[in-house]
Design a protein around this motif. Structure first.
Motif, PDB file in Angstrom:
ATOM      1  N   VAL A   6       0.856  -1.181   0.000  1.00  0.00           N
ATOM      2  CA  VAL A   6       0.000   0.000   0.000  1.00  0.00           C
ATOM      3  C   VAL A   6       0.893   1.233   0.000  1.00  0.00           C
ATOM      4  O   VAL A   6       1.830   1.323   0.805  1.00  0.00           O
ATOM      5  CB  VAL A   6      -0.930   0.046   1.235  1.00  0.00           C
ATOM      6  CG1 VAL A   6      -1.663   1.387   1.294  1.00  0.00           C
ATOM      7  CG2 VAL A   6      -1.940  -1.074   1.194  1.00  0.00           C
ATOM      8  N   VAL A   7       0.600   2.166  -0.896  1.00  0.00           N
ATOM      9  CA  VAL A   7       1.275   3.461  -0.912  1.00  0.00           C
ATOM     10  C   VAL A   7       0.288   4.478  -0.345  1.00  0.00           C
ATOM     11  O   VAL A   7      -0.683   4.849  -1.007  1.00  0.00           O
ATOM     12  CB  VAL A   7       1.713   3.865  -2.325  1.00  0.00           C
ATOM     13  CG1 VAL A   7       2.475   5.188  -2.280  1.00  0.00           C
ATOM     14  CG2 VAL A   7       2.551   2.774  -2.969  1.00  0.00           C
ATOM     15  N   ALA A   8       0.491   4.884   0.901  1.00  0.00           N
ATOM     16  CA  ALA A   8      -0.383   5.876   1.535  1.00  0.00           C
ATOM     17  C   ALA A   8       0.108   7.267   1.167  1.00  0.00           C
ATOM     18  O   ALA A   8       1.263   7.614   1.457  1.00  0.00           O
ATOM     19  CB  ALA A   8      -0.391   5.700   3.050  1.00  0.00           C
ATOM     20  N   VAL A   9      -0.748   8.062   0.541  1.00  0.00           N
ATOM     21  CA  VAL A   9      -0.387   9.410   0.102  1.00  0.00           C
ATOM     22  C   VAL A   9      -1.178  10.404   0.947  1.00  0.00           C
ATOM     23  O   VAL A   9      -2.416  10.419   0.900  1.00  0.00           O
ATOM     24  CB  VAL A   9      -0.679   9.626  -1.394  1.00  0.00           C
ATOM     25  CG1 VAL A   9      -0.218  11.013  -1.832  1.00  0.00           C
ATOM     26  CG2 VAL A   9       0.001   8.546  -2.238  1.00  0.00           C
ATOM     27  N   VAL A  10      -0.474  11.216   1.734  1.00  0.00           N
ATOM     28  CA  VAL A  10      -1.118  12.238   2.546  1.00  0.00           C
ATOM     29  C   VAL A  10      -0.447  13.576   2.267  1.00  0.00           C
ATOM     30  O   VAL A  10       0.645  13.625   1.693  1.00  0.00           O
ATOM     31  CB  VAL A  10      -1.036  11.921   4.055  1.00  0.00           C
ATOM     32  CG1 VAL A  10      -1.633  10.552   4.350  1.00  0.00           C
ATOM     33  CG2 VAL A  10       0.388  11.996   4.556  1.00  0.00           C
ATOM     34  N   ASP A  11      -1.113  14.665   2.652  1.00  0.00           N
ATOM     35  CA  ASP A  11      -0.434  15.959   2.552  1.00  0.00           C
ATOM     36  C   ASP A  11       0.310  16.235   3.851  1.00  0.00           C
ATOM     37  O   ASP A  11       0.112  15.558   4.858  1.00  0.00           O
ATOM     38  CB  ASP A  11      -1.402  17.082   2.188  1.00  0.00           C
ATOM     39  CG  ASP A  11      -2.540  17.243   3.166  1.00  0.00           C
ATOM     40  OD1 ASP A  11      -2.460  16.689   4.274  1.00  0.00           O
ATOM     41  OD2 ASP A  11      -3.521  17.920   2.824  1.00  0.00           O
ATOM     42  N   SER A  12       1.188  17.211   3.833  1.00  0.00           N
ATOM     43  CA  SER A  12       2.077  17.423   4.976  1.00  0.00           C
ATOM     44  C   SER A  12       1.325  17.854   6.227  1.00  0.00           C
ATOM     45  O   SER A  12       1.787  17.590   7.344  1.00  0.00           O
ATOM     46  CB  SER A  12       3.162  18.448   4.620  1.00  0.00           C
ATOM     47  OG  SER A  12       2.598  19.659   4.150  1.00  0.00           O
ATOM     48  N   VAL A  13       0.162  18.500   6.077  1.00  0.00           N
ATOM     49  CA  VAL A  13      -0.635  18.857   7.252  1.00  0.00           C
ATOM     50  C   VAL A  13      -1.074  17.607   8.005  1.00  0.00           C
ATOM     51  O   VAL A  13      -1.209  17.622   9.234  1.00  0.00           O
ATOM     52  CB  VAL A  13      -1.862  19.695   6.817  1.00  0.00           C
ATOM     53  CG1 VAL A  13      -2.871  19.815   7.952  1.00  0.00           C
ATOM     54  CG2 VAL A  13      -1.422  21.084   6.369  1.00  0.00           C
ATOM     55  N   ALA A  14      -1.265  16.507   7.282  1.00  0.00           N
ATOM     56  CA  ALA A  14      -1.734  15.261   7.888  1.00  0.00           C
ATOM     57  C   ALA A  14      -0.596  14.351   8.337  1.00  0.00           C
ATOM     58  O   ALA A  14      -0.847  13.282   8.892  1.00  0.00           O
ATOM     59  CB  ALA A  14      -2.629  14.512   6.907  1.00  0.00           C
ATOM     60  N   ASP A  15       0.637  14.749   8.106  1.00  0.00           N
ATOM     61  CA  ASP A  15       1.791  13.945   8.533  1.00  0.00           C
ATOM     62  C   ASP A  15       2.118  14.304   9.974  1.00  0.00           C
ATOM     63  O   ASP A  15       3.093  14.998  10.269  1.00  0.00           O
ATOM     64  CB  ASP A  15       2.971  14.203   7.601  1.00  0.00           C
ATOM     65  CG  ASP A  15       4.170  13.304   7.907  1.00  0.00           C
ATOM     66  OD1 ASP A  15       3.978  12.292   8.604  1.00  0.00           O
ATOM     67  OD2 ASP A  15       5.277  13.637   7.455  1.00  0.00           O
ATOM     68  N   THR A  16       1.303  13.824  10.898  1.00  0.00           N
ATOM     69  CA  THR A  16       1.369  14.181  12.312  1.00  0.00           C
ATOM     70  C   THR A  16       1.695  12.950  13.148  1.00  0.00           C
ATOM     71  O   THR A  16       1.650  11.819  12.667  1.00  0.00           O
ATOM     72  CB  THR A  16       0.015  14.748  12.768  1.00  0.00           C
ATOM     73  OG1 THR A  16      -0.977  13.714  12.617  1.00  0.00           O
ATOM     74  CG2 THR A  16      -0.393  15.959  11.948  1.00  0.00           C
ATOM     75  N   PRO A  17       2.003  13.131  14.437  1.00  0.00           N
ATOM     76  CA  PRO A  17       2.224  11.964  15.303  1.00  0.00           C
ATOM     77  C   PRO A  17       1.050  10.995  15.311  1.00  0.00           C
ATOM     78  O   PRO A  17       1.246   9.784  15.446  1.00  0.00           O
ATOM     79  CB  PRO A  17       2.447  12.606  16.678  1.00  0.00           C
ATOM     80  CG  PRO A  17       3.024  13.959  16.366  1.00  0.00           C
ATOM     81  CD  PRO A  17       2.338  14.398  15.111  1.00  0.00           C
ATOM     82  N   ALA A  18      -0.174  11.505  15.159  1.00  0.00           N
ATOM     83  CA  ALA A  18      -1.343  10.620  15.154  1.00  0.00           C
ATOM     84  C   ALA A  18      -1.312   9.662  13.969  1.00  0.00           C
ATOM     85  O   ALA A  18      -1.805   8.533  14.059  1.00  0.00           O
ATOM     86  CB  ALA A  18      -2.625  11.450  15.126  1.00  0.00           C
ATOM     87  N   LEU A  19      -0.761  10.091  12.848  1.00  0.00           N
ATOM     88  CA  LEU A  19      -0.638   9.214  11.688  1.00  0.00           C
ATOM     89  C   LEU A  19       0.277   8.029  11.999  1.00  0.00           C
ATOM     90  O   LEU A  19       0.040   6.905  11.531  1.00  0.00           O
ATOM     91  CB  LEU A  19      -0.101  10.003  10.488  1.00  0.00           C
ATOM     92  CG  LEU A  19       0.219   9.199   9.226  1.00  0.00           C
ATOM     93  CD1 LEU A  19      -1.049   8.624   8.609  1.00  0.00           C
ATOM     94  CD2 LEU A  19       0.956  10.078   8.204  1.00  0.00           C
ATOM     95  N   HIS A  20       1.313   8.262  12.797  1.00  0.00           N
ATOM     96  CA  HIS A  20       2.325   7.245  13.090  1.00  0.00           C
ATOM     97  C   HIS A  20       2.082   6.538  14.421  1.00  0.00           C
ATOM     98  O   HIS A  20       2.901   5.709  14.833  1.00  0.00           O
ATOM     99  CB  HIS A  20       3.709   7.902  13.112  1.00  0.00           C
ATOM    100  CG  HIS A  20       4.071   8.578  11.818  1.00  0.00           C
ATOM    101  ND1 HIS A  20       4.777   7.948  10.826  1.00  0.00           N
ATOM    102  CD2 HIS A  20       3.803   9.834  11.356  1.00  0.00           C
ATOM    103  CE1 HIS A  20       4.942   8.788   9.802  1.00  0.00           C
ATOM    104  NE2 HIS A  20       4.365   9.940  10.105  1.00  0.00           N
ATOM    105  N   ALA A  21       0.992   6.851  15.101  1.00  0.00           N
ATOM    106  CA  ALA A  21       0.716   6.284  16.422  1.00  0.00           C
ATOM    107  C   ALA A  21       0.398   4.789  16.317  1.00  0.00           C
ATOM    108  O   ALA A  21       0.053   4.287  15.237  1.00  0.00           O
ATOM    109  CB  ALA A  21      -0.445   7.033  17.071  1.00  0.00           C
ATOM    110  N   PRO A  22       0.464   4.058  17.433  1.00  0.00           N
ATOM    111  CA  PRO A  22       0.162   2.619  17.411  1.00  0.00           C
ATOM    112  C   PRO A  22      -1.236   2.287  16.902  1.00  0.00           C
ATOM    113  O   PRO A  22      -1.465   1.191  16.385  1.00  0.00           O
ATOM    114  CB  PRO A  22       0.329   2.210  18.879  1.00  0.00           C
ATOM    115  CG  PRO A  22       1.296   3.204  19.440  1.00  0.00           C
ATOM    116  CD  PRO A  22       0.989   4.494  18.746  1.00  0.00           C
ATOM    117  N   ASP A  23      -2.188   3.229  17.080  1.00  0.00           N
ATOM    118  CA  ASP A  23      -3.537   2.999  16.559  1.00  0.00           C
ATOM    119  C   ASP A  23      -3.814   3.835  15.314  1.00  0.00           C
ATOM    120  O   ASP A  23      -4.957   3.940  14.872  1.00  0.00           O
ATOM    121  CB  ASP A  23      -4.581   3.321  17.623  1.00  0.00           C
ATOM    122  CG  ASP A  23      -4.551   4.784  18.065  1.00  0.00           C
ATOM    123  OD1 ASP A  23      -3.540   5.476  17.773  1.00  0.00           O
ATOM    124  OD2 ASP A  23      -5.521   5.241  18.697  1.00  0.00           O
ATOM    125  N   GLY A  24      -2.764   4.427  14.724  1.00  0.00           N
ATOM    126  CA  GLY A  24      -2.930   5.308  13.575  1.00  0.00           C
ATOM    127  C   GLY A  24      -3.081   4.552  12.267  1.00  0.00           C
ATOM    128  O   GLY A  24      -2.978   3.323  12.191  1.00  0.00           O
TER     129      GLY A  24
END
Length: 824
Positions: free
Chosen positions: A384-402
């Motif tokens: 899977v290639v997840a494409v997000v914008d930089s505003v959405a590249d937050t700790p929540a994106l990388h969290a254990p439940d993200g």
């Protein structure tokens, strides 16, 4: 889950068989649409597109070609000359990519889509609220305000055209600002009833413009009797298994890998602030190299690859997926994450086979919440290639439940590609179509010539429309408002004349609550004086805010000997604040001293409206200093930080209409009555003087000021030590109620005692939700409900004392078994 989208079975078969739902229309309709169940016991079904690239992973070439072909049809309809002048407008979040593709088909058309992300300093060109409860307020934020100002055709694109309310309301709003002679509405499917189609024809005649419709297919949904109850039973039975399946990992998770696309500098990530043909050319030129970087990062043995976009960010990942599809031997699919909650069920005849649930990760304006990725888990994707914008590249994106962790639990290889969020340049000159500032504005209206208040209590920055007939029966107004045929501010309800029993209730409520109101008045006034301005200019939002503004002025006199100026101005949901009133205030006072005042907050719609309107005014006028935060007597919606209390209790001024507001009507904004150099209008109901209790209400409350003075001082000290940041809990509660009760329009949910009272007095109420155990605060609500034959339903978990639900008159293109329209 099998790899095939439908496994040879129509993806609406499961719902159709169990609920008796029929999807009737063009031969290709079932190829375009499947059916699923909302996670909502009050709504039976959801139409799911197989070709949109939102809920169902699909070939990117298939997704783009459907929009592109619609764009070519629009070009043929308009002709070469008109097509060259067209502008395309898409709707967030679902249709942002579709709108881009339609613009591609038109070749020369610039594109703009609505957004839920406000941008500081960027003037709003329009806005609206979608009728689905999972959607919040939409904004139109072009970097260049002139984008929508041209006279060429406006092409409006949505995935599904149901009743047409959202589109027609958008056209009405923009037509006032940027009139034009032609509109084209584009959708993948046209699901309107015959009545809705006829309404669009009438609407076109009313505004004097041509409105065409282009769709890939058309049809209707027919629902049998009892479909809602049957749907409720199905959801209750299957939802526990669906939730348990959300957390089941399919593979041993690996750490996601970040991929640098080398996105072209300065290229917008999409149409949020405008996307021109020149932008499209730059993207086309850069796509091969960006796709090559993705190809190099993929495992060599990948057979199935998903490019997953992010909510509004659909077009950039779609085009990347399309380029990748041409560059690799693997099967490439495209879809995006979404805000929309849907039941997942692993059956070949059901459109939503699996779901991944994760927290929002882009700091959304409407607060935290769940987000979803459908039909990804169990689809045998190797990467899977997840494409997000930089505003959405937050700790929540990388969290254990993200999101990334959820993907990694189901797919062996996860790549993250971050597209820079485009930051528009502000300071672009206003469109030449903006009206020039009038040379002179009239002085405020004052009593006794206009209103029953003393002249020093308030100056009304309004024009007197007392001689104009504006009233219409409540049911007639409600039909026109909900059908999109009129804006609520274009007419007035017939003034409710309270019965003797109801007047007795008002006076009893005033006796009971006068002390509590007096304390709240003191707290909010002292907070304003301490934090906002030592000599504030009170500007109440007519009309509910006006009695509160007068009381705050009286408190300042009582406690500090201050003689504060006080004015009342008009603000209209969807149209903004009266710009001429702001011009008058800026010419006569320091805008930094202006404090806007209202009675109470409900879900916070006016709070947001004021913030957007002030920002737009200061951008276009070059006049700064207005603080858009509202000071309110009661903030049960948790929408502001300057308030007297956050309790939801009975404020007796909400019990009546003009007879507790200086005999002034609610404000009116209609093009034939209010010109560009005029204040908004209102009526003075002199004939109701015998029933007027406006001054009696003020006197009863202000008489209790000495009694509460010491308590106010203590309460203010405690309040200033607290965290008063708005939580917007009320807005989220309204969205939940709208969904649970099948209304799907937050504007029809009116929370709090004050708003519920307004529903019973001025609208067509459907039912009242009352918090279990609510006492005398709701006596007047129960009486009004009984008089109008409206049921009162007690609810255990309710953040407000009560909530009023307006009758949802119109459907989303559905008909019953007898062919008549039904509510879904």
């Amino acid at each position: 889950m099998n790899n095939a989208v439908n496994d040879g079975v129509w993806s609406g078969a499961w719902v159709a068989e169990r609920l008796g739902v029929e999807l009737v229309g063009d031969d290709g309709l079932q190829d375009l649409l499947g059916l699923a169940l909302r996670r909502n016991p009050k709504r039976a079904h959801l139409l799911v597109s197989n070709v949109l690239g939102k809920h169902v992973p699909q070939s990117p070439s298939v997704v783009h070609s459907h929009g592109f072909r619609l764009g070519r049809r629009v070009a043929g309809l308009l002709g070469e000359a008109e097509a060259a002048r067209a502008v395309v407008l898409g709707y967030a979040e679902t249709a942002t990519g579709l709108g881009h593709a339609v613009a591609d088909g038109l070749a020369t058309a610039p594109y703009l889509h609505s957004t839920r992300r406000p941008v500081a300093g960027l003037a709003r060109a329009g806005g609206f609220e979608e009728s689905h409860s999972h959607a919040t307020s939409h904004l139109l934020l072009p970097q260049d305000p002139a984008l929508l100002a041209g006279g060429g055709p406006l092409v409006l694109v949505d995935d599904e055209f149901s009743t047409g309310n959202t589109v027609l309301n958008t056209i009405r709003d923009l037509h006032v600002r940027y009139p034009r002679g032609r509109y084209v509405v584009v959708a993948l499917v046209d699901m309107r009833s015959a009545e809705d189609a006829e309404r669009m024809k009438r609407f076109a005649g009313e505004i004097g413009a041509r409105v065409d419709l282009v769709a890939a297919a058309s049809g209707v949904v027919r629902l049998p009797k009892g479909v809602l109850e049957a749907g409720q039973r199905l959801v209750a039975h299957h939802e526990p298994a669906g939730r348990a399946a959300d957390a089941v990992a399919r593979v041993v998770p690996r750490a996601p890998r970040r991929l640098d696309l080398r996105w072209p500098a300065g290229l917008p990530d999409g149409g949020r602030h405008g996307f021109t043909p020149a932008h499209r050319d730059r993207l086309e030129a850069a796509l091969p190299e960006m796709a090559a970087r993705i190809r190099e990062a993929l495992p060599a043995d990948a057979r199935r690859v998903l490019v997953l976009g992010f909510e509004e960010l659909m077009y950039a990942p779609l085009r990347l997926a399309g380029e990748l599809e041409r560059a690799v031997a693997a099967e490439v699919r495209f879809s995006t994450t979404t805000r929309s909650p849907v039941l997942a069920l692993d059956d070949p005849g059901y459109a939503i086979r699996t779901r991944l649930v994760f927290p929002a990760h882009d700091d959304p304006a409407d607060g935290p919440g769940e987000r979803y990725a459908y039909n990804v888990a169990g689809a045998d994707f190797d990467a899977v290639v997840a494409v997000v914008d930089s505003v959405a590249d937050t700790p929540a994106l990388h969290a254990p439940d993200g999101l990334l962790a959820r993907l990694a639990a189901h797919v062996p290889h996860v790549l993250l590609a971050v597209v820079p969020s485009y930051v528009p340049k502000t300071g672009v000159p206003a469109t030449p179509h903006a009206p020039e500032r009038p040379a002179m504005l009239p002085e405020p209206l004052r009593g006794p010539a206009f209103s029953s208040y003393a002249p020093e209590e308030v100056g009304w920055l309004l024009q007197d429309l007392s001689d104009v007939t504006l009233e219409a029966p409540t049911e007639e107004r409600e039909e026109a408002i909900q059908s999109g045929g009129a804006h609520y501010a274009e007419s007035l309800p017939v003034e409710y004349q309270p019965s003797e029993q109801y007047q007795e209730l008002f006076h009893a409520a005033l006796d009971t609550s006068a002390v509590r109101i007096a304390q709240a008045v003191g707290v909010v006034t002292e907070t304003v004086l301490a934090e906002r301005s030592p000599r504030p200019v009170l500007v109440s939002l007519a009309r509910a805010g006006t009695p509160v503004g007068v009381l705050m002025r009286r408190w300042a006199q009582f406690r500090h000997g201050l003689d504060l100026p006080h004015y009342a101005v008009s603000i209209v949901r969807g149209r903004g604040i009266d710009a001429n009133a702001l011009r008058w205030l800026a010419a006569h006072h320091d805008p930094r001293d202006v404090v806007f005042v209202d009675g109470w907050t409900g879900k916070g719609a006016i709070t947001r409206e004021l913030a957007q309107a002030v920002e737009e005014f200061e951008k276009t006028e070059g006049t700064g200093g207005f603080d858009p935060e509202i000071a309110v007597l009661a903030d049960p919606g948790s929408c502001v930080r300057t308030y007297g209390t956050r309790e939801d209790f009975l404020i007796p001024s909400a019990c009546l209409n003009s007879t507790v507001s200086g005999l002034i009507s609610r404000t009116v904004l209609r093009a034939d009555l209010v010109g560009p150099d005029d204040f908004h209008g209102a009526k003075f109901y002199r004939e109701l003087a015998g029933s007027d209790v406006s001054v009696a209400f003020l006197d009863a409350v202000s008489a209790r000021f000495p009694e509460v003075a010491d308590r106010v001082g203590t309460a203010v000290k405690e309040l200033m030590a607290e965290d008063r940041a708005p939580t917007w809990a009320g807005w989220r509660a309204v969205e939940r109620i709208s969904e649970e009760y099948g209304i799907h329009d937050v504007n029809l949910v009116k929370p709090g005692v004050g708003e519920t009272t307004r529903v019973l007095l001025r609208r067509v109420p459907w039912k009242i939700l009352a918090r279990a155990g609510a006492g005398a605060d709701l006596d007047h609500v129960r009486l009004l409900a009984e008089q109008r034959g409206v049921p009162v339903e007690e609810v255990g978990e309710l953040p407000y004392t009560c909530v009023g639900l307006i009758h949802p008159q119109y459907t989303r293109g559905a008909t019953g078994a007898d062919g008549r329209a039904v509510n879904v």
